[in-house]
Design an enzyme around this catalytic site. Structure first.
Site, PDB file in Angstrom:
ATOM      1  CD  GLN A  63      -6.891  -0.735   7.633  1.00  0.00           C
ATOM      2  OE1 GLN A  63      -7.662  -1.701   7.749  1.00  0.00           O
ATOM      3  NE2 GLN A  63      -5.644  -0.767   8.055  1.00  0.00           N
ATOM      4  N   GLY A 122       0.824  -1.208   0.000  1.00  0.00           N
ATOM      5  CA  GLY A 122       0.000   0.000   0.000  1.00  0.00           C
ATOM      6  C   GLY A 122       0.859   1.259   0.000  1.00  0.00           C
ATOM      7  CB  THR A 123       3.952   2.115   1.845  1.00  0.00           C
ATOM      8  OG1 THR A 123       3.385   1.749   3.106  1.00  0.00           O
ATOM      9  CG2 THR A 123       4.857   3.313   2.024  1.00  0.00           C
ATOM     10  N   GLY A 175      -2.497  -6.179  -0.105  1.00  0.00           N
ATOM     11  CA  GLY A 175      -2.927  -7.566   0.033  1.00  0.00           C
ATOM     12  C   GLY A 175      -3.079  -8.033   1.469  1.00  0.00           C
ATOM     13  CG  HIS A 176      -0.423  -6.729   4.877  1.00  0.00           C
ATOM     14  ND1 HIS A 176      -0.444  -6.427   6.217  1.00  0.00           N
ATOM     15  CD2 HIS A 176      -0.025  -5.601   4.257  1.00  0.00           C
ATOM     16  CE1 HIS A 176      -0.057  -5.175   6.387  1.00  0.00           C
ATOM     17  NE2 HIS A 176       0.196  -4.650   5.208  1.00  0.00           N
ATOM     18  CB  CYS A 179       2.874   2.658  11.482  1.00  0.00           C
ATOM     19  SG  CYS A 179       2.300   1.489  10.282  1.00  0.00           S
ATOM     20  CG  ASN A 184      -4.901   3.525   9.919  1.00  0.00           C
ATOM     21  OD1 ASN A 184      -5.177   4.571   9.329  1.00  0.00           O
ATOM     22  ND2 ASN A 184      -3.873   3.429  10.733  1.00  0.00           N
ATOM     23  CB  THR A 187      10.847 -10.074 -12.136  1.00  0.00           C
ATOM     24  OG1 THR A 187      11.895  -9.793 -13.061  1.00  0.00           O
ATOM     25  CG2 THR A 187      10.212 -11.416 -12.449  1.00  0.00           C
TER      26      THR A 187
END
Ligand code: PLP
Length: 402
Positions: free
Chosen positions: A179, A72-73, A200-201, A325, A151, A237
């Site tokens: 989120q 995301g960052t 994704g996470h 964070c 978040n 890649t």
């Protein structure tokens, strides 16, 4: 007793079906998707399918609008820096005071480079003032970046409306939807949102995979230059195993969307009601009328959130204070400060963030665990007397922030 995980806004468990579909991409399906032989071709097709699965989850018009990134960052940085590069004559950015550090730290850096950043304030419930926003839109602004869901509190911002307002003023609109994606139905086709970040996470795919949605026709400059991957828009890649995993997680998120918005929301509501009922001097942070279905941020007045978390953890219950964070810092989070939550409550604010893996039994376990922990800590609190808060607790100790 099995541990209870209620910190899903920090990260989520990878779904076992997602693990199953990704594993072959570490072994027999190891080809480079850019290669033209059969090893590459098979992986290339799997990446294409994942792109379509993500397209469907966010209701994008075309799969070519999906750019795979590392997180995301990266998507957030790419969006903002691309806008600044394509519109070099525009030196202003509009964002909010409650964004994730992925946006705020970049903006602070850009201020040092000479850009003017406007930070929209929020009210006590974490809501924005759209009149204030309207007054900042001008032909000097290169991009607006506003998160879809916060978040820490789960509060939703009206990003579709804000994107329309930006477009009416000729300004690009990006949303950090890290989120929101997977928790809320999203239909980008029918919106004016130009760019969107997801990760994704946060939706039961692995860490280290993200997406930047880039509306067709929006001018763009890549952050990473090199090979022709992602149509030259993000060199490197492809992380094919994680891309395939994200595709599967996106498909599953769509399938579970209704459950998330009914049963997960019901578990969250039960958790909140159970705690508010049993514990005096606590309240919900953020606008209860417009929130993610999985998030509850509760302020326990006159005690320390970190202490609550440690005692919960001893009982196998994982929650969080502030965002992952910013934990480690003793200051209340920037989100609580922006909402003007009194410091005696901001310090004791805990976020419970659920997922479809939680159960009502777990909710009841947490409802039982919390009241004695709060009572135990209040016995040690200088703000708490025999049977309630001391008089003028604000004066018992100097605030740690102005
Ligand atoms: N934006 C928001 C709102 C988040 O909650 C997070 C992660 O916590 C991020 C961005 C960063 O995402 P990532 O960890 O994939 O870089």
């Amino acid at each position: 007793m099995e541990p209870v995980y209620m910190d899903n806004n920090a990260t989520t468990r990878v779904d076992l079906e997602v693990v199953d579909v990704m594993l072959p991409y570490f072994s027999e399906q190891f080809g480079n998707p850019s290669s033209i032989h059969s090893f590459g071709d098979k992986v290339g097709r799997a990446v294409k399918q994942a792109r379509k699965q993500v397209q469907q989850l966010i209701g994008a018009e075309r799969d070519s609008e999906i750019i795979f990134t590392s997180c995301g960052t990266e998507s957030d940085s790419t969006a903002i820096l691309s806008a600044l590069k394509t519109l070099p004559e525009r030196k202003e950015i509009i964002t909010t005071v409650v964004e994730h550090p992925a946006i705020l730290t970049l903006c602070e850096h850009l201020e040092k480079e000479g850009y003017k950043v406007h930070y929209l304030e929020v009210d006590k419930k974490g809501r924005l003032d759209l009149d204030a926003y309207q007054s900042l839109l001008s032909d000097q602004v290169a991009i607006v970046s506003v998160m879809w869901a916060n978040n820490e509190t789960g509060v939703l911002f009206p990003v579709e409306k804000m994107a329309e307002m930006a477009h009416a003023a000729g300004v690009l609109f990006h949303t950090d939807a890290v989120q929101a994606v997977g928790k809320l139905p999203i239909n980008l086709k029918d919106s004016k949102i130009d760019m969107l970040s997801l990760s994704g996470h946060k939706l039961h795919a692995p860490k280290g995979i993200g997406v930047l949605y880039l509306r067709r026709g929006v001018r763009y400059r890549p952050l990473l230059r090199g090979g022709h991957q992602e149509r030259g828009r993000r060199a490197g890649t492809e992380n094919s195993a994680s891309i395939v995993a994200l595709g599967k997680a996106a498909e599953q998120a769509l399938a579970h969307m209704e459950y998330e918005n009914t049963f997960v929301a019901a578990m969250r509501d039960r958790l909140e009601a159970g705690i508010l009922d049993a514990v005096p001097n606590c309240f919900v942070n953020g606008d209860p009328g417009s929130r993610l279905p999985n998030t509850s941020n509760i302020a326990f007045e006159f005690i320390e959130g970190e202490a609550i978390l440690m005692l919960l953890n001893k009982q196998g219950i994982a929650a969080s204070s502030g965002s992952a964070c910013t934990s480690g810092s003793l200051e209340p989070s920037h989100v609580m400060r922006a909402m003007d939550i009194p410091y005696t409550a901001a310090h004791g604010s805990i976020r419970f963030s659920l997922s479809r893996y939680n159960t009502m039994d777990e909710i009841e376990r947490v409802i039982e665990a919390v009241p004695p922990i709060v009572a135990q800590l209040r016995k040690l609190s200088p703000y708490w007397g025999e049977d309630g808060p001391v008089d003028e607790p604000e004066k018992a100790f100097a605030p740690t922030y102005a």
